[in-house]
Enzyme design. Sequence first.
Site, PDB file in Angstrom:
ATOM      1  N   GLY A  15       0.781  -1.234   0.000  1.00 28.69           N
ATOM      2  CA  GLY A  15       0.000   0.000   0.000  1.00 28.69           C
ATOM      3  C   GLY A  15       0.813   1.285   0.000  1.00 28.69           C
ATOM      4  O   GLY A  15       0.365   2.303   0.516  1.00 28.69           O
ATOM      5  N   THR A  16       2.003   1.268  -0.636  1.00 26.12           N
ATOM      6  CA  THR A  16       2.748   2.532  -0.688  1.00 26.12           C
ATOM      7  C   THR A  16       2.045   3.535  -1.613  1.00 26.12           C
ATOM      8  O   THR A  16       2.101   4.745  -1.361  1.00 26.12           O
ATOM      9  CB  THR A  16       4.213   2.330  -1.142  1.00 26.12           C
ATOM     10  OG1 THR A  16       4.245   1.805  -2.465  1.00 26.12           O
ATOM     11  CG2 THR A  16       4.953   1.407  -0.186  1.00 26.12           C
ATOM     12  N   ASN A  17       1.402   3.060  -2.656  1.00 27.28           N
ATOM     13  CA  ASN A  17       0.620   3.977  -3.503  1.00 27.28           C
ATOM     14  C   ASN A  17      -0.595   4.505  -2.748  1.00 27.28           C
ATOM     15  O   ASN A  17      -0.939   5.684  -2.871  1.00 27.28           O
ATOM     16  CB  ASN A  17       0.193   3.298  -4.801  1.00 27.28           C
ATOM     17  CG  ASN A  17       1.312   3.293  -5.817  1.00 27.28           C
ATOM     18  OD1 ASN A  17       1.627   4.319  -6.414  1.00 27.28           O
ATOM     19  ND2 ASN A  17       1.946   2.140  -5.988  1.00 27.28           N
ATOM     20  N   MET A  87      -4.534  -7.202  -6.683  1.00 30.64           N
ATOM     21  CA  MET A  87      -4.080  -8.356  -7.464  1.00 30.64           C
ATOM     22  C   MET A  87      -5.221  -9.220  -8.005  1.00 30.64           C
ATOM     23  O   MET A  87      -4.985 -10.346  -8.444  1.00 30.64           O
ATOM     24  CB  MET A  87      -3.119  -9.217  -6.624  1.00 30.64           C
ATOM     25  CG  MET A  87      -1.860  -8.481  -6.197  1.00 30.64           C
ATOM     26  SD  MET A  87      -0.961  -7.731  -7.576  1.00 30.64           S
ATOM     27  CE  MET A  87      -0.198  -9.187  -8.285  1.00 30.64           C
ATOM     28  N   ILE A  89      -8.652  -9.517 -10.695  1.00 35.03           N
ATOM     29  CA  ILE A  89      -9.239  -8.946 -11.910  1.00 35.03           C
ATOM     30  C   ILE A  89     -10.734  -8.801 -11.677  1.00 35.03           C
ATOM     31  O   ILE A  89     -11.417  -9.777 -11.327  1.00 35.03           O
ATOM     32  CB  ILE A  89      -8.955  -9.869 -13.113  1.00 35.03           C
ATOM     33  CG1 ILE A  89      -7.436  -9.962 -13.330  1.00 35.03           C
ATOM     34  CG2 ILE A  89      -9.656  -9.347 -14.359  1.00 35.03           C
ATOM     35  CD1 ILE A  89      -7.008 -11.161 -14.144  1.00 35.03           C
ATOM     36  N   LEU A  90     -11.236  -7.591 -11.859  1.00 30.80           N
ATOM     37  CA  LEU A  90     -12.672  -7.361 -11.669  1.00 30.80           C
ATOM     38  C   LEU A  90     -13.431  -7.773 -12.924  1.00 30.80           C
ATOM     39  O   LEU A  90     -12.959  -7.593 -14.046  1.00 30.80           O
ATOM     40  CB  LEU A  90     -12.930  -5.884 -11.368  1.00 30.80           C
ATOM     41  CG  LEU A  90     -12.408  -5.388 -10.015  1.00 30.80           C
ATOM     42  CD1 LEU A  90     -12.505  -3.868  -9.938  1.00 30.80           C
ATOM     43  CD2 LEU A  90     -13.156  -6.038  -8.850  1.00 30.80           C
ATOM     44  N   ASN A 104      -6.177   2.177 -12.866  1.00 34.46           N
ATOM     45  CA  ASN A 104      -5.157   1.269 -12.326  1.00 34.46           C
ATOM     46  C   ASN A 104      -3.779   1.854 -12.596  1.00 34.46           C
ATOM     47  O   ASN A 104      -3.591   2.622 -13.540  1.00 34.46           O
ATOM     48  CB  ASN A 104      -5.290  -0.100 -13.005  1.00 34.46           C
ATOM     49  CG  ASN A 104      -4.299  -1.109 -12.464  1.00 34.46           C
ATOM     50  OD1 ASN A 104      -4.077  -1.199 -11.246  1.00 34.46           O
ATOM     51  ND2 ASN A 104      -3.668  -1.876 -13.347  1.00 34.46           N
ATOM     52  N   HIS A 106       0.268   0.584 -13.227  1.00 40.67           N
ATOM     53  CA  HIS A 106       1.014  -0.616 -13.600  1.00 40.67           C
ATOM     54  C   HIS A 106       2.491  -0.258 -13.773  1.00 40.67           C
ATOM     55  O   HIS A 106       2.808   0.759 -14.406  1.00 40.67           O
ATOM     56  CB  HIS A 106       0.453  -1.187 -14.910  1.00 40.67           C
ATOM     57  CG  HIS A 106       1.112  -2.458 -15.313  1.00 40.67           C
ATOM     58  ND1 HIS A 106       0.863  -3.661 -14.682  1.00 40.67           N
ATOM     59  CD2 HIS A 106       2.054  -2.712 -16.260  1.00 40.67           C
ATOM     60  CE1 HIS A 106       1.601  -4.599 -15.243  1.00 40.67           C
ATOM     61  NE2 HIS A 106       2.346  -4.055 -16.190  1.00 40.67           N
TER      62      HIS A 106
END
Length: 199
Positions: A15-17, A87, A89-90, A104, A106
């Site tokens: 969770g650094t972002n 991690m 996929i919705l 998102n 990446h």
Amino acid sequence: MSQPIDIAVLVSGSGTNLQALLDHQGSYRVATVVSDRPDAPALERARAAGAEAVVVTWTGDRDDFTHRVCDVLERAGVAWVVLAGFMRILGREAMERFPDRIVNIHPSLLPAFPGANAVAKALEYGVKQTGVTVHFVDEEVDHGPIIAQVPVEVLPDDDVGTLHARIQQQEHVLYPAVVDALVRGEIRVSGRKVEWRKQ
Ligand code: GRF
């Protein structure tokens, strides 16, 4: 802008972002953080910042998982859904319930190296430059319209750790800036074209 716009951040790991997004709240507010993993350190970051932290457990059925995540997001009343190291996929339901509202980040210059282990794949391939991409989410993995990219040079002595660390430095600047522009209505998407317009 008077009232901050509520967003959700979806996480699976450190969770650094998420932390960068929390640290730059202003035009937006991180109202809720959703994790598929109860042990994700990102959940602690959410709680420490006073955001709601919700676990939606993965049970192996993508449609069911997507439905439960969407219900949490709808209940929280968020305008934007921000994936940050999420991690899973919705499924299609998420795109239908939050059309052009899911983004998102990446760790590569898409369309190069989609999917997991993008930093390792870039090193193995021997590219001299990789980077960061923020994009809208569609039903394909790391595929939706590209909002912003920042290049990162690959140095001769890089390993996955050193390269990913430099990529993450860029992520932590780029992602809050993109989310800020999104909630201000400065980014428009039409098909694969994404336009930035100052209001
Ligand atoms: C980031 O590098 C992001 O690009 C990728 O997963 C990583 C998440 O890191 N999707 P963190 O959990 O935000 O530290």
